[in-house]
Design a protein around this motif. Structure first.
Motif, PDB file in Angstrom:
ATOM      1  N   SER A  88      20.410  64.012 -36.931  1.00  0.00           N
ATOM      2  CA  SER A  88      19.554  64.971 -36.238  1.00  0.00           C
ATOM      3  C   SER A  88      20.350  66.183 -35.763  1.00  0.00           C
ATOM      4  O   SER A  88      21.529  66.073 -35.420  1.00  0.00           O
ATOM      5  CB  SER A  88      18.884  64.305 -35.036  1.00  0.00           C
ATOM      6  OG  SER A  88      18.062  65.218 -34.347  1.00  0.00           O
ATOM      7  N   ILE A 113      10.171  60.215 -40.817  1.00  0.00           N
ATOM      8  CA  ILE A 113       9.915  58.796 -40.586  1.00  0.00           C
ATOM      9  C   ILE A 113       8.446  58.462 -40.808  1.00  0.00           C
ATOM     10  O   ILE A 113       8.105  57.451 -41.440  1.00  0.00           O
ATOM     11  CB  ILE A 113      10.369  58.398 -39.170  1.00  0.00           C
ATOM     12  CG1 ILE A 113      11.902  58.474 -39.070  1.00  0.00           C
ATOM     13  CG2 ILE A 113       9.898  56.989 -38.821  1.00  0.00           C
ATOM     14  CD1 ILE A 113      12.441  58.300 -37.665  1.00  0.00           C
ATOM     15  N   TYR A 169      14.954  62.117 -30.462  1.00  0.00           N
ATOM     16  CA  TYR A 169      15.124  62.678 -31.805  1.00  0.00           C
ATOM     17  C   TYR A 169      13.777  62.928 -32.496  1.00  0.00           C
ATOM     18  O   TYR A 169      13.553  62.518 -33.644  1.00  0.00           O
ATOM     19  CB  TYR A 169      16.009  61.770 -32.679  1.00  0.00           C
ATOM     20  CG  TYR A 169      17.281  61.335 -32.004  1.00  0.00           C
ATOM     21  CD1 TYR A 169      18.365  62.206 -31.906  1.00  0.00           C
ATOM     22  CD2 TYR A 169      17.397  60.072 -31.420  1.00  0.00           C
ATOM     23  CE1 TYR A 169      19.538  61.826 -31.262  1.00  0.00           C
ATOM     24  CE2 TYR A 169      18.564  59.684 -30.774  1.00  0.00           C
ATOM     25  CZ  TYR A 169      19.631  60.559 -30.692  1.00  0.00           C
ATOM     26  OH  TYR A 169      20.787  60.180 -30.044  1.00  0.00           O
ATOM     27  N   PRO A 221      19.819  57.774 -35.935  1.00  0.00           N
ATOM     28  CA  PRO A 221      19.214  59.107 -35.837  1.00  0.00           C
ATOM     29  C   PRO A 221      20.183  60.165 -35.344  1.00  0.00           C
ATOM     30  O   PRO A 221      20.119  61.324 -35.762  1.00  0.00           O
ATOM     31  CB  PRO A 221      18.063  58.904 -34.842  1.00  0.00           C
ATOM     32  CG  PRO A 221      18.489  57.727 -34.009  1.00  0.00           C
ATOM     33  CD  PRO A 221      19.193  56.822 -34.986  1.00  0.00           C
ATOM     34  N   TRP A 277      15.007  55.525 -28.312  1.00  0.00           N
ATOM     35  CA  TRP A 277      14.557  55.828 -29.672  1.00  0.00           C
ATOM     36  C   TRP A 277      13.859  54.630 -30.294  1.00  0.00           C
ATOM     37  O   TRP A 277      12.851  54.786 -31.009  1.00  0.00           O
ATOM     38  CB  TRP A 277      15.729  56.253 -30.546  1.00  0.00           C
ATOM     39  CG  TRP A 277      15.328  56.671 -31.932  1.00  0.00           C
ATOM     40  CD1 TRP A 277      14.610  57.769 -32.293  1.00  0.00           C
ATOM     41  CD2 TRP A 277      15.597  55.966 -33.154  1.00  0.00           C
ATOM     42  NE1 TRP A 277      14.433  57.819 -33.663  1.00  0.00           N
ATOM     43  CE2 TRP A 277      15.026  56.718 -34.208  1.00  0.00           C
ATOM     44  CE3 TRP A 277      16.284  54.790 -33.456  1.00  0.00           C
ATOM     45  CZ2 TRP A 277      15.123  56.317 -35.544  1.00  0.00           C
ATOM     46  CZ3 TRP A 277      16.373  54.379 -34.782  1.00  0.00           C
ATOM     47  CH2 TRP A 277      15.792  55.149 -35.806  1.00  0.00           C
ATOM     48  N   HIS A 322      20.966  54.642 -42.887  1.00  0.00           N
ATOM     49  CA  HIS A 322      20.655  55.735 -41.964  1.00  0.00           C
ATOM     50  C   HIS A 322      19.639  56.745 -42.506  1.00  0.00           C
ATOM     51  O   HIS A 322      19.907  57.939 -42.634  1.00  0.00           O
ATOM     52  CB  HIS A 322      21.948  56.431 -41.551  1.00  0.00           C
ATOM     53  CG  HIS A 322      22.988  55.494 -41.001  1.00  0.00           C
ATOM     54  ND1 HIS A 322      22.665  54.409 -40.223  1.00  0.00           N
ATOM     55  CD2 HIS A 322      24.339  55.470 -41.135  1.00  0.00           C
ATOM     56  CE1 HIS A 322      23.782  53.753 -39.899  1.00  0.00           C
ATOM     57  NE2 HIS A 322      24.801  54.371 -40.437  1.00  0.00           N
ATOM     58  N   LEU A 361      13.080  64.006 -36.231  1.00  0.00           N
ATOM     59  CA  LEU A 361      13.024  63.115 -37.386  1.00  0.00           C
ATOM     60  C   LEU A 361      11.635  62.533 -37.617  1.00  0.00           C
ATOM     61  O   LEU A 361      11.400  61.876 -38.637  1.00  0.00           O
ATOM     62  CB  LEU A 361      14.027  61.970 -37.210  1.00  0.00           C
ATOM     63  CG  LEU A 361      15.489  62.375 -37.017  1.00  0.00           C
ATOM     64  CD1 LEU A 361      16.353  61.145 -36.841  1.00  0.00           C
ATOM     65  CD2 LEU A 361      15.979  63.221 -38.175  1.00  0.00           C
TER      66      LEU A 361
END
Length: 319
Positions: free
Chosen positions: A243, A257, A250, A239, A287, A197, A253
């Motif tokens: 988040s 990323i 999201y 996410p 996402w 994750h 992030l």
């Protein structure tokens, strides 16, 4: 053999009649056409608390999510290959995972198990390897806090020594600030490390969701250095677990990323985290499509994230 037939048949049925099938979290419409062929979903769980009772004292009781359900989900999402991860609610009882893994078969799936280092044999690990297991997961977040560095090192050494000859990975569910505690130690283990994750970062809370510098997050630079040294991998997944903002995209992030795409594109793998335990009903497809958008114009990054890196990490060419 029956399970294998069910999995194969389910893909064929969903392909032929997509409009007939719905599942928690959305309808069975077509996958995003930008998803590379032969993509991998590198983190999901199969759950069945009715036929496979969960451990007493588990913090939650999930719904039933079988190999059939996953076949329908993956057809909607796009990946053709999956990696089954042992969930915490089953402890070291890997029965459901192993049966599901054998149902998928070595051409389609890999698995990551959990076992007690004091109650395991190499004979058993060798058999699991034949069935497609390629890693052991160690969950350091189940207690709610990261253990001291010396305890982390002892635990990781024991498991690494057990699986090194098999070429398995050691998958860690650990907070990102804990990574910096063991950065210097991990390269000495002689195994590949996988962080769940996105490394579980502590994303800064702020008004502007795109203004922070990922290097300001405790442990981020340590994680990147391990990726660049070819010691570790990161799953781009979950996410909603990290988040501070509500999905489905999201955007918060994105800086993190995008920096990972820039710094270590060959060490990242996509994962859905299906069926999103404790977030059941969530639809991960928006996402996932957003990740495809973030790789627009970077075909090599996209293919690495969704396919090529997973083939290497999970030894997909080793049947």
């Amino acid at each position: 053999m029956l399970f294998t037939y069910i999995i194969t048949a389910s893909y064929a049925i969903v392909s032929a009649f997509p409009s007939k099938y719905t599942r928690r979290g959305g309808s069975c419409d077509k996958a995003d056409s930008r998803t590379p062929d032969n993509s991998w979903d590198s983190h999901l769980h199969v759950l069945n608390p009715i036929d496979y009772p969960i451990e007493e004292g588990s913090e939650y009781t999930p719904g039933v999510y079988t190999v059939w359900d996953n076949a329908i989900f993956e057809k909607r999402l796009g990946p053709e290959h999956v990696v089954l991860i042992q969930p915490s609610i089953y402890g070291t009882n890997n029965t459901l995972l192993l049966e599901s893994l054998r149902a998928y078969g070595p051409d389609r799936a890999r698995g990551v198990v959990v076992f007690d280092i004091e109650d395991i044999s190499m004979a058993k690990l060798n058999q699991w390897h034949v069935w497609g297991v390629r890693g052991v997961r160690i969950n350091f977040l189940s207690t709610g806090q990261t253990p001291p560095a010396d305890e982390l090192e002892r635990t990781l050494s024991k498991y690494s020594n057990m699986v090194r000859s098999l070429g398995w990975v050691v998958q860690l569910y650990i907070s990102m600030d804990g990574i910096q505690l063991i950065e210097d130690f991990l390269p000495t283990l002689g195994v590949q490390i996988v962080f769940d994750h996105i490394g579980v970062p502590d994303i800064p809370k702020q008004n502007s969701t795109k203004s922070y510098n990922p290097s300001d997050i405790a442990g981020f630079d340590s994680m990147v250095r391990l990726l660049q040294q070819n010691v570790a991998w990161v799953k781009i997944s979950g996410p909603y677990r990290i988040s501070n903002v509500q999905g489905p995209i999201y955007h918060e992030l994105d800086p993190l990323i995008l920096e990972l795409f820039r710094a270590a594109p060959s060490r990242l793998v996509y994962a859905s985290d299906w069926p999103h335990t404790r977030f059941e009903g969530l639809d991960i497809r928006p996402w996932t499509s957003h990740l495809l958008e973030l790789t627009e114009g970077q075909e090599s990054v996209r293919e690495s994230l969704f396919r090529d890196n997973a083939i290497v990490l999970w030894q997909a060419e080793d049947k």
